[in-house]
Design a protein around this motif. Structure first.
Motif, PDB file in Angstrom:
ATOM      1  N   GLY A 197       0.635  -1.397  -0.060  1.00 25.03           N
ATOM      2  CA  GLY A 197       0.090   0.097   0.098  1.00 25.03           C
ATOM      3  C   GLY A 197       1.025   1.286   0.008  1.00 25.03           C
ATOM      4  O   GLY A 197       2.174   1.441   0.437  1.00 25.03           O
ATOM      5  N   GLY A 198       0.095   2.100  -0.312  1.00 23.64           N
ATOM      6  CA  GLY A 198       0.878   3.873  -0.365  1.00 23.64           C
ATOM      7  C   GLY A 198      -0.016   4.692   0.267  1.00 23.64           C
ATOM      8  O   GLY A 198      -1.174   4.567   0.135  1.00 23.64           O
ATOM      9  N   VAL A 199       0.781   5.757   0.844  1.00 19.50           N
ATOM     10  CA  VAL A 199      -0.236   6.974   1.552  1.00 19.50           C
ATOM     11  C   VAL A 199       0.456   8.203   0.998  1.00 19.50           C
ATOM     12  O   VAL A 199       1.512   8.555   0.880  1.00 19.50           O
ATOM     13  N   PHE A 200      -0.662   8.836   0.798  1.00 21.72           N
ATOM     14  CA  PHE A 200      -0.287  10.470   0.241  1.00 21.72           C
ATOM     15  C   PHE A 200      -0.730  11.132   1.449  1.00 21.72           C
ATOM     16  O   PHE A 200      -1.808  11.455   2.178  1.00 21.72           O
ATOM     17  N   THR A 201       0.301  12.092   2.151  1.00 20.51           N
ATOM     18  CA  THR A 201      -0.064  13.072   3.317  1.00 20.51           C
ATOM     19  C   THR A 201      -0.622  14.383   2.634  1.00 20.51           C
ATOM     20  O   THR A 201      -1.781  14.757   2.927  1.00 20.51           O
ATOM     21  N   ASN A 202       0.245  15.120   1.875  1.00 22.65           N
ATOM     22  CA  ASN A 202      -0.029  16.372   1.439  1.00 22.65           C
ATOM     23  C   ASN A 202       1.219  16.709   0.354  1.00 22.65           C
ATOM     24  O   ASN A 202       2.032  16.124   0.347  1.00 22.65           O
ATOM     25  N   ILE A 203       1.128  17.852  -0.235  1.00 27.66           N
ATOM     26  CA  ILE A 203       1.933  18.463  -0.897  1.00 27.66           C
ATOM     27  C   ILE A 203       2.228  20.011  -1.185  1.00 27.66           C
ATOM     28  O   ILE A 203       0.893  20.407  -1.213  1.00 27.66           O
ATOM     29  N   THR A 204       3.131  20.482  -0.775  1.00 28.47           N
ATOM     30  CA  THR A 204       3.333  21.941  -1.167  1.00 28.47           C
ATOM     31  C   THR A 204       4.806  22.018  -1.551  1.00 28.47           C
ATOM     32  O   THR A 204       5.523  21.339  -1.799  1.00 28.47           O
ATOM     33  N   HIS A 205       5.151  23.290  -1.704  1.00 32.87           N
ATOM     34  CA  HIS A 205       6.581  23.748  -2.504  1.00 32.87           C
ATOM     35  C   HIS A 205       7.588  23.319  -1.453  1.00 32.87           C
ATOM     36  O   HIS A 205       7.858  23.661  -0.485  1.00 32.87           O
ATOM     37  N   ASP A 206       8.482  22.336  -2.183  1.00 29.80           N
ATOM     38  CA  ASP A 206       9.903  22.113  -1.574  1.00 29.80           C
ATOM     39  C   ASP A 206      10.502  21.331  -2.628  1.00 29.80           C
ATOM     40  O   ASP A 206      10.073  20.868  -3.472  1.00 29.80           O
ATOM     41  N   HIS A 207      11.615  21.217  -2.435  1.00 30.73           N
ATOM     42  CA  HIS A 207      12.856  20.675  -3.333  1.00 30.73           C
ATOM     43  C   HIS A 207      12.760  21.263  -4.603  1.00 30.73           C
ATOM     44  O   HIS A 207      13.360  20.376  -5.555  1.00 30.73           O
ATOM     45  N   LEU A 208      12.431  22.445  -4.838  1.00 35.43           N
ATOM     46  CA  LEU A 208      12.508  22.833  -5.985  1.00 35.43           C
ATOM     47  C   LEU A 208      13.842  23.266  -6.570  1.00 35.43           C
ATOM     48  O   LEU A 208      14.386  23.296  -7.685  1.00 35.43           O
ATOM     49  N   ASP A 209      14.918  23.118  -5.449  1.00 33.25           N
ATOM     50  CA  ASP A 209      16.373  23.299  -5.989  1.00 33.25           C
ATOM     51  C   ASP A 209      16.713  21.969  -6.730  1.00 33.25           C
ATOM     52  O   ASP A 209      17.559  22.104  -7.547  1.00 33.25           O
ATOM     53  N   TYR A 210      15.832  21.033  -6.467  1.00 33.28           N
ATOM     54  CA  TYR A 210      16.165  19.542  -7.251  1.00 33.28           C
ATOM     55  C   TYR A 210      15.418  19.224  -8.532  1.00 33.28           C
ATOM     56  O   TYR A 210      15.825  19.134  -9.444  1.00 33.28           O
ATOM     57  N   HIS A 211      14.121  19.634  -8.059  1.00 26.05           N
ATOM     58  CA  HIS A 211      12.982  19.087  -9.227  1.00 26.05           C
ATOM     59  C   HIS A 211      12.998  20.419 -10.235  1.00 26.05           C
ATOM     60  O   HIS A 211      11.925  20.145 -11.234  1.00 26.05           O
ATOM     61  N   GLU A 212      13.274  21.795  -9.925  1.00 23.05           N
ATOM     62  CA  GLU A 212      13.116  22.853 -10.576  1.00 23.05           C
ATOM     63  C   GLU A 212      11.833  23.304 -10.798  1.00 23.05           C
ATOM     64  O   GLU A 212      11.529  24.694 -10.524  1.00 23.05           O
ATOM     65  N   THR A 213      10.768  22.549 -11.101  1.00 25.48           N
ATOM     66  CA  THR A 213       9.388  22.973 -11.149  1.00 25.48           C
ATOM     67  C   THR A 213       8.448  22.351 -10.145  1.00 25.48           C
ATOM     68  O   THR A 213       8.754  21.311  -9.816  1.00 25.48           O
ATOM     69  N   PHE A 214       7.444  23.011  -9.860  1.00 28.67           N
ATOM     70  CA  PHE A 214       6.391  22.093  -8.791  1.00 28.67           C
ATOM     71  C   PHE A 214       5.780  21.085  -9.602  1.00 28.67           C
ATOM     72  O   PHE A 214       5.420  20.033  -8.849  1.00 28.67           O
ATOM     73  N   ASP A 215       5.672  21.248 -10.719  1.00 29.67           N
ATOM     74  CA  ASP A 215       4.760  20.293 -11.506  1.00 29.67           C
ATOM     75  C   ASP A 215       5.767  19.132 -11.738  1.00 29.67           C
ATOM     76  O   ASP A 215       5.088  18.079 -11.479  1.00 29.67           O
ATOM     77  N   ALA A 216       7.197  19.133 -11.779  1.00 27.71           N
ATOM     78  CA  ALA A 216       7.913  18.047 -11.636  1.00 27.71           C
ATOM     79  C   ALA A 216       8.085  17.501 -10.347  1.00 27.71           C
ATOM     80  O   ALA A 216       8.064  16.038 -10.396  1.00 27.71           O
ATOM     81  N   TYR A 217       7.990  18.234  -9.288  1.00 24.65           N
ATOM     82  CA  TYR A 217       7.816  17.679  -7.773  1.00 24.65           C
ATOM     83  C   TYR A 217       6.300  16.750  -7.633  1.00 24.65           C
ATOM     84  O   TYR A 217       6.780  15.696  -7.173  1.00 24.65           O
ATOM     85  N   ILE A 218       5.461  17.172  -8.185  1.00 17.04           N
ATOM     86  CA  ILE A 218       4.317  16.661  -8.229  1.00 17.04           C
ATOM     87  C   ILE A 218       4.164  15.457  -8.841  1.00 17.04           C
ATOM     88  O   ILE A 218       3.649  14.106  -8.368  1.00 17.04           O
ATOM     89  N   LYS A 219       4.643  15.398 -10.106  1.00 16.42           N
ATOM     90  CA  LYS A 219       4.880  14.024 -11.049  1.00 16.42           C
ATOM     91  C   LYS A 219       5.984  13.258 -10.301  1.00 16.42           C
ATOM     92  O   LYS A 219       5.512  11.777 -10.515  1.00 16.42           O
ATOM     93  N   ALA A 220       6.721  13.531  -9.542  1.00 16.45           N
ATOM     94  CA  ALA A 220       7.560  12.663  -8.826  1.00 16.45           C
ATOM     95  C   ALA A 220       6.963  11.928  -7.662  1.00 16.45           C
ATOM     96  O   ALA A 220       7.095  10.732  -7.635  1.00 16.45           O
ATOM     97  N   LYS A 221       6.007  12.702  -7.040  1.00 12.29           N
ATOM     98  CA  LYS A 221       5.304  12.185  -5.827  1.00 12.29           C
ATOM     99  C   LYS A 221       4.081  11.129  -6.708  1.00 12.29           C
ATOM    100  O   LYS A 221       3.986   9.776  -6.156  1.00 12.29           O
TER     101      LYS A 221
END
Length: 487
Positions: A197-221
C-alpha cells in the motif's frame, strides 16, 4: 551469492558482451567499493556519472559492469550489460540479489511534503504494540523491531534498502513502513519493490532546488502511486486538492481520509491543547498525546492503514491514543519558569505555518510566541522570504538564524529571509547568525508561560557548514540554556 543471469530477471537489457553464467558476490554503484566478484552499475548521479569510472571498475576486477553506454575499450575478463536505464536496473537487480525481500513483507510507503516521518513512526509503534515484528525506514532512523540503525537519507539507495528489507525478513518482520521521497522516485531507488500500500499526506512547495518546477515535484510523488500493483491500496488525504491527482493512474484500490469531507476514514477535532488532541474518528472519541491539526491527519492516516491491513478498528484506536510522535516533531519541554520550548523539523513554508497555527490555537491570550527560524543552504532559495513572512505574521517576536548553511554563506541566506520581513515587522525581528546565540537570545526575551519555537532542524543533531557536520542538537541546547540562565 547469485548468478548474473538471475540478477537480470525483469531488467530491460539492450545488449550483452561476455558470459551471464558468472557468480556475483555483491552489487556496487560506487567504483571505490569494487573488487573481485562485485557487479558494478554505472549510474548517472547528481554529483558524478558512474560511466566515468567503468575502466576503474574493470581494473578493480569487477565480475560484470552494467551501463547505459558501452565503453569503447573493453576488458575481456569482464561481462558488459547495456541497459536502457542504469538506476532502474540497479533497483531491480538489488531486489533480485536479496531474493525480493519486499514481497515477503507487507510494505507500506508514505509520501508527501509533510507528515511522512510522523506517519511511518506512528505505524511502526502501532504495529509493534499490536504484537507484530516490524521494520521502519525513516528520515530520523531505520529500525528492525527495536534495533535502531542510523539513517542518512529519507529513502536509502536501492542496495542498502533491499539489504535492510532482507534483514527485516530474517528477523521475522511481517510489516515494514517506509518514507518514500520524491528524490527516491526520480532516482528509481524503489524500483523492484513490492508494496502492499501507499499513503499520500499532502503536497506543498519543497525541493525545487532539485526538481526545478512544482509540476515536476508533483509528478515525482505521483509516480509512486503509478507503480503500485493491482492488489495494493492507495490511501490519500482528500483535503489536499492534489490528493486524487496522485491516484489518477494507479492500479491500486483507492481510499480517502479527511477532516472536512465525508470519506471512508473521517475524523473531527473536538479539542486541541498543549496536552494533546481530543478526536472523533469514525464515530469513536479518543484522546491522543500528539498536538495539532496536522497530527490529526497523521493519526487518521495511520488508523486508515491499519484498518486496510485488516486490523480491528477499536483496538487500533486504543493503541494510537497512547503513542508519542517522532523525535523532533512538535517535541516540547517546559522550563522551571514554565516557558514552553517547542522543537520542530518545520523546514518548509507549509510546515512552519502548520506548527505556528497550532501554537496559536493552543496559546492563552497572555502568552507570547517567539520563533527561531532559519533556512538550509544550497536548497530552494524561493522559500526563504516566504518562511520569514510566515514567522512574522504568526509570532510576537522572530529571530532569524542559521540552519544548515552547507556551502552557502549564512549571511546570504539571512539576507534572503530578511526580504520577506515587512516594514511593520522590523521592530519585532532580530537576525542572530549563531544558532546557539539565537536560542540564548530567545530565552532571555521570554517571560514565564511564553512559548519558544525552534524550527527547522528537529531531530538533527548536527549543523552542516562547509561540508563538515558539527554537533548541534536544538533540544539539548534549549534545555542547557534554560538551566544556565536559570529559567
Amino acid at each position: 551469492m547469485q548468478s548474473l543471469q538471475t540478477l537480470l530477471h525483469k531488467v530491460q537489457v539492450l545488449n550483452t558482451i561476455g558470459s551471464l553464467d558468472v557468480p556475483v558476490e555483491s552489487i556496487a554503484f560506487d567504483s571505490r567499493k569494487v573488487q573481485a566478484g562485485v557487479l558494478f552499475v554505472a549510474v548517472r548521479g547528481v554529483q558524478a556519472d558512474g560511466h566515468a569510472f567503468i575502466t576503474k571498475a574493470a581494473e578493480a576486477n569487477a565480475v560484470a559492469i552494467v551501463c547505459e553506454e558501452l565503453p569503447v575499450e573493453k576488458n575481456s575478463a569482464v561481462t558488459y550489460i547495456q541497459v536502457k536505464d542504469s538506476a532502474e536496473a540497479l533497483g531491480q537487480m538489488a531486489s533480485n540479489f536479496y531474493d525480493n525481500p519486499s514481497a515477503k513483507l507487507k510494505l507500506v510507503g508514505v509520501t508527501g511534503t509533510n507528515g511522512k516521518t510522523t506517519s511511518v513512526t506512528l505505524l511502526h509503534k502501532l504495529f509493534r504494540e499490536l504484537g507484530y515484528h516490524v521494520g521502519l525506514l525513516s528520515t530520523v532512523q531505520n529500525q528492525i523491531n527495536e534495533e535502531i540503525i542510523p539513517s542518512t537519507h529519507t529513502t536509502p539507495d536501492a542496495v542498502t534498502l533491499n539489504e535492510l528489507l532482507a534483514k527485516m525478513v530474517k528477523a521475522g518482520c511481517t510489516h515494514c513502513f517506509m518514507e518514500v521521497s520524491s528524490h527516491a522516485m526520480v532516482q528509481h531507488r524503489v524500483v523492484g519493490l513490492t508494496f502492499a500500500g501507499g499513503v499520500f499526506t499532502n503536497i506543498t512547495h519543497d525541493h525545487l532546488d532539485y526538481h526545478e518546477t512544482f509540476d515536476a515535484y508533483i509528478k515525482a510523488k505521483k509516480s509512486f502511486f503509478d507503480m503500485l500493483p493491482k492488489g495494493a491500496f492507495a490511501l490519500v488525504n482528500a483535503d489536499d486538492k492534489r490528493g486524487l491527482v496522485m491516484v489518477q493512474n494507479t492500479r491500486a484500490s483507492i481510499h480517502e481520509f479527511s477532516l472536512r469531507k465525508a470519506t471512508e476514514f473521517k475524523a473531527r477535532i473536538i479539542d486541541n491543547t498543549i496536552q494533546g488532541l481530543h478526536l472523533e474518528i469514525d464515530g469513536n472519541e479518543i484522546w491522543c498525546k500528539l498536538i495539532g491539526a496536522f497530527n490529526a491527519y497523521n493519526l487518521l492516516g495511520a488508523y486508515g492503514v491499519a484498518v486496510l491491513l485488516g486490523e480491528d478498528p477499536t483496538e487500533t484506536l486504543t493503541v494510537l491514543s497512547a503513542l508519542d510522535s517522532a523525535a523532533g516533531r512538535f517535541d516540547y519541554i517546559v522550563s522551571d519558569s514554565q516557558i514552553t520550548g517547542i522543537i520542530d523539523y518545520a523546514h518548509t513554508p507549509d510546515a512552519l505555518e502548520n506548527v505556528l497555527n497550532t501554537i496559536q490555537q493552543i496559546r492563552t491570550p497572555l502568552q507570547k510566541v517567539i520563533t527561531i527560524v532559519g533556512c538550509g543552504g544550497n536548497r530552494d532559495a524561493a522559500k526563504r522570504p516566504v518562511m520569514a513572512d510566515i514567522a512574522c505574521r504568526l509570532s510576537d517576536k522572530v529571530i532569524l538564524t542559521s540552519d544548515n548553511p552547507r556551502f552557502e554563506e549564512p549571511q546570504t541566506i539571512l539576507a534572503d529571509m530578511q526580504k520577506g520581513v515587512k516594514p511593520l515587522d522590523y521592530k519585532k525581528t532580530l537576525s542572530v547568525l549563531d544558532r546557539k546565540e539565537a536560542i540564548n537570545t530567545a530565552i532571555m526575551l521570554a517571560e514565564p508561560n511564553d512559548i519558544i519555537l525552534v524550527a527547522g532542524k528537529g531531530h538533527e543533531t548536527y549543523q552542516e557548514i562547509q561540508g563538515v557536520k558539527y554537533p548541534f542538537d536544538d533540544k539539548q541546547v534549549l534545555q542547557e540554556t534554560f538551566q544556565q540562565l536559570g529559567k
